[in-house]
Design an enzyme around this catalytic site. Structure first.
Site, short mmCIF file in Angstrom:
data_model
loop_
_atom_site.label_atom_id
_atom_site.label_comp_id
_atom_site.label_asym_id
_atom_site.label_seq_id
_atom_site.Cartn_x
_atom_site.Cartn_y
_atom_site.Cartn_z
N TYR A 179 0.83 -1.21 0.00
CA TYR A 179 0.00 0.00 0.00
C TYR A 179 0.87 1.26 0.00
CZ TYR A 179 -3.86 3.03 1.66
OH TYR A 179 -4.81 4.01 1.79
N LYS A 234 1.04 4.16 -2.83
CA LYS A 234 0.61 5.52 -2.50
C LYS A 234 1.70 6.56 -2.73
CE LYS A 234 -3.71 5.03 -1.37
NZ LYS A 234 -4.71 5.55 -2.32
#
Length: 301
Positions: free
Chosen positions: A166, A170
């Site tokens: 993640y 991001k």
């Protein structure tokens, strides 16, 4: 000053069947925008799918007197993303705003994470953002107008245990934004990022209920909608949660010139405090500014 309005504007909001995306879509509609409500309708980890969530938000918008259509495409599906843009163009003939909000979580420590979980999270967050932006880019260039808001996270900006996949996705989105903002300047396309802290399906098991209540998605949405407006900056990372807003920046120190003759590891070590000194540090808008600094130092500046 006049209220921020979006009359005549068309917006696409991905992952808008609930949480943050739903609030973004509703607020844009309240302020006059026509909205494509995109949502795959899957679970937090990306499995399953249903158009029911998107259709419910469309009905909410219509109940407000607004215009909206639902789209159930996955942001990872090229054909589905193309259809999403085509739906907007077929209905309203333009696309002014893209909020790339869709996301999934597959959290595990790196030692326990399967590569398939890493690939999937990057595909949804990073490539899902890229594919949606690509689908609207030429439309916005032709219009000489566009506002794109991508969604980053403190996990990408600063790190969070169990989220290597993640976090990588991001922060990759920020790298994408940083170049896209430059390429969009001559066509009045502004590209910004939101780093939200909000109570959603992704965070509901991480905090106590009394905290989650104060982190309602509607406390993030005003910042996102501002980034969709004509007055929006470009290349900004806006952080938001519980009614608080701030800007995150990547800074580079002024550093020190050690010369080229006889340069050694020990010289770097011995000058580390000067290299890392925060005095005079800057947040650059484009990569060339870093090169200019090094050229300046080479010249004795």
């Amino acid at each position: 000053m006049a209220d921020v309005r979006f009359d005549g504007k068309v917006a696409i909001v991905t992952g808008a069947g609930g949480g943050l995306g739903r609030q973004h879509a509703l607020e844009l509609a309240r302020r006059g925008a026509k909205v494509v409500v995109n949502d795959l309708g899957g679970s937090v980890d990306g499995s399953g799918g249903s158009s029911e969530a998107a259709l419910k938000v469309v009905e909410e918008i219509k109940a407000l007197g607004g215009e909206a259509i639902a789209n159930g495409s996955s942001v990872t599906d090229d054909a589905g993303v193309a259809r999403m843009a085509k739906d907007a163009m077929d209905h309203w003939g333009r696309i002014d705003i893209l909020i790339a909000n869709a996301g999934v979580l597959r959290d595990k420590s790196f030692s326990k994470m399967e590569m398939s979980d890493f690939d999937f999270v990057l595909d949804v967050h990073l490539m899902g953002t890229v594919k949606c932006a690509k689908a609207v880019w030429e439309i916005m260039r032709t219009q000489n107008y566009g506002r794109i808001v991508v969604t980053t996270s403190s996990s990408g900006l600063y790190g969070n245990f169990g989220q290597t996949n993640y976090g990588a996705a991001k922060l990759g989105i920020i790298g994408f934004m940083n170049t896209l903002k430059l390429e969009g300047q001559k066509n009045n396309i502004h590209v910004n990022a939101i780093a939200p802290v909000a109570a959603t399906r992704m965070t509901e098991n991480l905090m106590p209920p009394e905290i989650l209540k104060r982190l309602a998605p509607e406390y993030v949405t005003p910042g996102v909608v501002y980034l969709c407006s004509e007055e929006a900056p470009t290349g900004t990372i806006l952080t938001a949660g519980a009614g608080a807003f701030a800007v995150a920046r990547i800074y580079e120190t002024e550093g020190v010139y050690l010369g080229e003759g006889g340069l050694s590891v020990e010289e770097v070590r011995d000058n580390w405090s000067k290299i890392a000194d925060e005095a005079g540090q800057k947040a650059y808008f484009a990569g060339g500014e870093q090169s200019q600094k090094f050229f300046r130092k080479m010249s004795g500046g």
